[in-house]
Design an enzyme around this catalytic site. Structure first.
Site, PDB file in Angstrom:
ATOM      1  N   ASP A 131       2.102  65.820  17.274  1.00 30.27           N
ATOM      2  CA  ASP A 131       2.461  64.404  17.409  1.00 30.27           C
ATOM      3  C   ASP A 131       2.483  63.907  18.737  1.00 30.27           C
ATOM      4  O   ASP A 131       2.441  64.602  19.836  1.00 30.27           O
ATOM      5  CB  ASP A 131       3.961  64.514  16.979  1.00 30.27           C
ATOM      6  CG  ASP A 131       3.935  64.625  15.489  1.00 30.27           C
ATOM      7  OD1 ASP A 131       3.168  64.476  14.723  1.00 30.27           O
ATOM      8  OD2 ASP A 131       5.176  65.290  15.064  1.00 30.27           O
ATOM      9  N   HIS A 159      -4.490  65.051  16.697  1.00 35.45           N
ATOM     10  CA  HIS A 159      -3.164  64.572  15.993  1.00 35.45           C
ATOM     11  C   HIS A 159      -3.128  64.842  14.677  1.00 35.45           C
ATOM     12  O   HIS A 159      -1.842  64.374  14.215  1.00 35.45           O
ATOM     13  CB  HIS A 159      -3.598  62.936  16.113  1.00 35.45           C
ATOM     14  CG  HIS A 159      -2.408  62.234  16.479  1.00 35.45           C
ATOM     15  ND1 HIS A 159      -1.115  62.504  16.255  1.00 35.45           N
ATOM     16  CD2 HIS A 159      -2.533  60.726  16.737  1.00 35.45           C
ATOM     17  CE1 HIS A 159      -0.602  61.490  16.458  1.00 35.45           C
ATOM     18  NE2 HIS A 159      -1.142  60.484  16.941  1.00 35.45           N
TER      19      HIS A 159
END
Length: 424
Positions: free
Chosen positions: A400, A396
């Site tokens: 995204d 992450h």
């Protein structure tokens, strides 16, 4: 008589120290040339250290789990004559784990009086009683075969070099009617207070370190989606019926590799490595797919290089070749490194959902769960379909959530409409 001292070899690639993973001999053992003496673990692979001489083991230079510097004394062997004062190269290793190069071995001879070793005895017969902790010499393939047959390998007489257990020895053992089935059954209700301590060393230590590093450094998140694989399974069965005899059988994996290749054209950010120290993302055009593979020494990830340039059957053949090499301890360092994205599958044991751990420095890993038949509603009708989940994880820090979801949805669309896999 003299002493042949084998030093911890220079594995190359600037490695200054390695971990002593396991001894295959003990003090007092008679050894022959090319017999595997020890396993050592580098950052990338397990390497077998063979003996360059015949002789008797008189000293071991370390304990399993100990990290030793290159050039330190590994083992001392008593040999006949004055020995060899020159540096000697080890013979090609007998591989129990990935070992792409035969390590360089230095020899030092110290003249000292000693009794000549007694000749090695050749024993006949399929059964031998070893101590419980005495690990017999055998290849990973033979060990797996013995496990499948329910045979305790330590009970089998080895007819290979230095007593190595061969496949023929397992056959001879079975022919004598010796197996675990003849052992008395334990009382299923007896109380037990035993405890076994298993050192985390060698390949298991490396796997533990990499898994811990991955979960500590990357910001993992997982995304799960179910896929209707009925159509692609029908296509796979059709291709196998038509071309299986001449080109080889296809599993689902090469179709998944193809789906990755096509989806990555629109999502190049998934085919990347993240250098978090330099704060740089390296996006690559080449798709080098790591295929997680379980072996006797632990989880390995051999790499299907340039998957973007391979056909279904080319990918299938390469996956099978690499998996076989990894399981038999013959995969090279190059074959176990350099992946850009990883595919992991446990096949029929894949469960419903999993949370794969990233193969750093990669930023995406696609996990395949098992295929099950379920009733589904299609155009208002309840029909039986073959369903499979993809459980995938992403970093992450650089991926995204929306992009990850779109990427998996793209793979889903390709697999549910398999003709689109081949539309350019």
């Amino acid at each position: 008589m003299g002493t042949h001292v084998i030093k911890m070899p220079d594995i190359g690639e600037g490695i200054a120290e390695v971990e002593l993973s396991q001894w295959h001999v003990k003090v007092g053992d008679l050894v022959v040339e090319d017999q595997v003496l020890a396993d050592v673990m580098t950052d990338k692979a397990m390497v077998d250290i063979p003996s360059p001489v015949h002789g008797k083991v008189i000293a071991l230079g370390g304990q399993p789990g100990e990290v030793m510097a290159v050039g330190s004394v590994l083992i001392s062997i008593e040999v006949e004559g004055a020995g060899n004062l020159k540096e000697s190269a080890a013979p090609a290793p007998v591989k129990e784990a990935p070992a792409p190069v035969a390590p360089k071995v230095e020899a030092v001879v110290e003249s000292k009086p000693a009794a000549a070793p007694s000749p090695t005895k050749v024993c006949q017969g399929p059964v031998v009683a070893r101590e419980a902790g005495d690990r017999p010499l055998a290849s990973p393939a033979v060990r797996k075969h013995a496990l499948d047959l329910g045979i305790q390998l330590r009970l089998v007489r080895g007819s290979g070099p230095a007593g190595r257990v061969l496949h023929e020895d397992l056959d001879a053992y079975l022919a004598q009617g010796q197996s675990n089935a003849s052992a008395p059954a334990a009382n299923a209700y007896a109380r037990r207070n035993d405890e076994e301590q298993i050192p985390v060393i060698g390949m298991r230590r490396k796997i533990a370190q990499r898994m811990q590093e991955s979960t500590q450094r990357a910001a993992h998140f997982s995304y799960v989606e179910e896929i209707d694989v009925t159509a692609i399974e029908e296509l796979r069965a059709h291709l196998n019926d038509k071309h299986g005899a001449s080109r080889g059988k296809l599993t689902l994996l090469p179709f998944l590799v193809r789906a990755l290749v096509v989806a990555l054209r629109d999502f190049p950010q998934m085919n990347a490595r993240y250098d978090d120290e330099a704060q740089v993302i390296h996006r690559l055009g080449a798709v080098h797919v790591g295929v997680a593979t379980q072996s006797d020494v632990g989880l390995m990830v051999p790499v299907v290089r340039h998957a973007e340039a391979r056909s279904l059957w080319d990918s299938a053949a390469e996956i099978a070749r690499l998996a076989n090499a990894a399981r038999n301890g013959k995969a090279s360092r190059d074959e176990l490194s350099g992946s850009t994205i990883t595919l992991t599958s446990l096949g029929a044991l894949g469960g419903i959902v999993s949370t794969p751990v990233l193969n750093l420095p990669e930023v995406a890993i696609v996990g395949v769960n098992k295929i099950v038949e379920r009733p589904m509603v299609v155009k208002g009708q309840v029909v039986i379909r073959k369903m499979m989940n993809l459980s995938s994880s992403f970093d992450h820090r650089v991926v995204d959530g929306m992009d990850a979801a779109l990427f998996i949805q793209a793979i889903r669309g390709l697999l549910e409409q398999p003709a689109t896999l081949f539309v350019e």
